[in-house]
Design an enzyme around this catalytic site. Structure first.
Site, PDB file in Angstrom:
ATOM      1  N   ARG A  69       0.689  -1.263  -0.030  1.00 45.41           N
ATOM      2  CA  ARG A  69      -0.033  -0.096   0.053  1.00 45.41           C
ATOM      3  C   ARG A  69       0.756   1.291  -0.241  1.00 45.41           C
ATOM      4  NH1 ARG A  69      -3.458  -2.913   3.945  1.00 45.41           N
ATOM      5  NH2 ARG A  69      -2.536  -1.336   5.246  1.00 45.41           N
ATOM      6  N   GLU A 106       3.720  -8.590  16.029  1.00 45.80           N
ATOM      7  CA  GLU A 106       3.084  -9.133  17.315  1.00 45.80           C
ATOM      8  C   GLU A 106       3.757 -10.547  17.607  1.00 45.80           C
ATOM      9  OE1 GLU A 106      -1.478  -9.429  19.085  1.00 45.80           O
ATOM     10  OE2 GLU A 106      -1.205  -9.061  17.067  1.00 45.80           O
TER      11      GLU A 106
END
Lengths: 184, 184
Positions: A69, A106
């Site tokens: 993106r 994460e």
């Protein structure tokens, strides 16, 4: 103030073009979908023009954006600023000699790569992505630029999830975002 | 004829900015690396301006590009044409309701997705990618546009590997490329 294709000045509420998608990509996460903004001619143009305006006096030599993106925001911003575009990609995608930087997810790690000849010493590079979350991707991009001798003139985003404090990871750089969410 | 940032006209040899990388991504393949073109301000601007010029009378309503390199060409082209940008992505990446199209690879299949609200009925869509090889990806993108009621006004590429005959798969559409290689 955004310049419309016709040349007239108009204010536009960019945030109204961001769509909340609950539970994407996983339960509990509210995804900020920028595709309604991208597909609107006025909002898309205003987004790029406003980002360019933030750095119009920063003597930008090149714009860098990370797959995928970051390409959608970075390439038109480079075009608007009249400079080149430097793609940062996932490992194994760029064909020439590469420099790699890792960053924490994460769970686990991921890496990004840039061509070693993308940046010359002293080159002033503006780094761009669609969204600032925890800042890991952008911080890795900053490291790549600096390790190749470039100067990070700033980090620009359309959307910032301010409650994730991504700015702290980018504290030594100028950070600009057009839309900021204080809470989820 | 490309317009330089300064506004003067100049011809530019875009092909001189394409770098051959032998044996990438696998032995026997010569990869056409567009990153030297992207990082050069004049060549990058000329590329986008020349692609826009090919379709300046085509009444383009939106530009569509496929992940990831299609974003680098499509987004600035949409900006230049003053229209919106529609991203096509790999499965699972777009967050809203999606339409999927499959296409054949050398071994096996792959798929691409677009948001079902990306295109409205009768919308005139210009499809863009960096490189035309066998045409499978672009043909799948054309199907997505038409299945959503859009009109394919053309397919634009920076580089065409003409010896792979990708144009045959896109025969019912207008196809434009800026640089064409007749042989490997």
């Amino acid at each position: 103030m955004a310049e419309k294709p016709g040349g007239k000045q108009a204010t536009i509420d960019l945030q109204s073009f961001i769509r909340d998608i609950p539970d994407f990509p996983k339960p509990g996460i509210v995804f900020k979908d920028i595709t309604p903004l991208l597909k609107d001619p006025i909002a898309f143009r205003a987004t790029i023009d406003q980002l360019a305006d933030c750095f119009k006096d920063a003597k930008v030599d090149a714009v860098l954006g990370a797959e995928a993106r970051g390409f959608i925001v970075g390439a038109p911003l480079a075009y608007k600023l009249g400079v080149g575009f430097l793609p940062v990609r996932k490992p194994g995608k760029l064909p020439y000699q590469r420099r790699q930087a890792s960053y924490s997810l994460e769970y686990g790690k991921d890496s990004l790569e840039v061509h070693i000849d993308a940046i010359t010493k002293g080159q002033r590079v503006l780094l761009v992505d669609d969204l600032l979350a925890t800042g890991g991707t952008m911080e890795a991009c900053c490291r790549l630029v600096e390790e190749l001798g470039g100067i990070v003139v700033g980090c620009a985003f359309i959307v910032e999830l301010a409650f994730l404090n991504g700015r702290l990871k980018l504290a030594k750089h100028v950070v600009n975002s057009l839309i900021s969410y204080a809470s989820e």
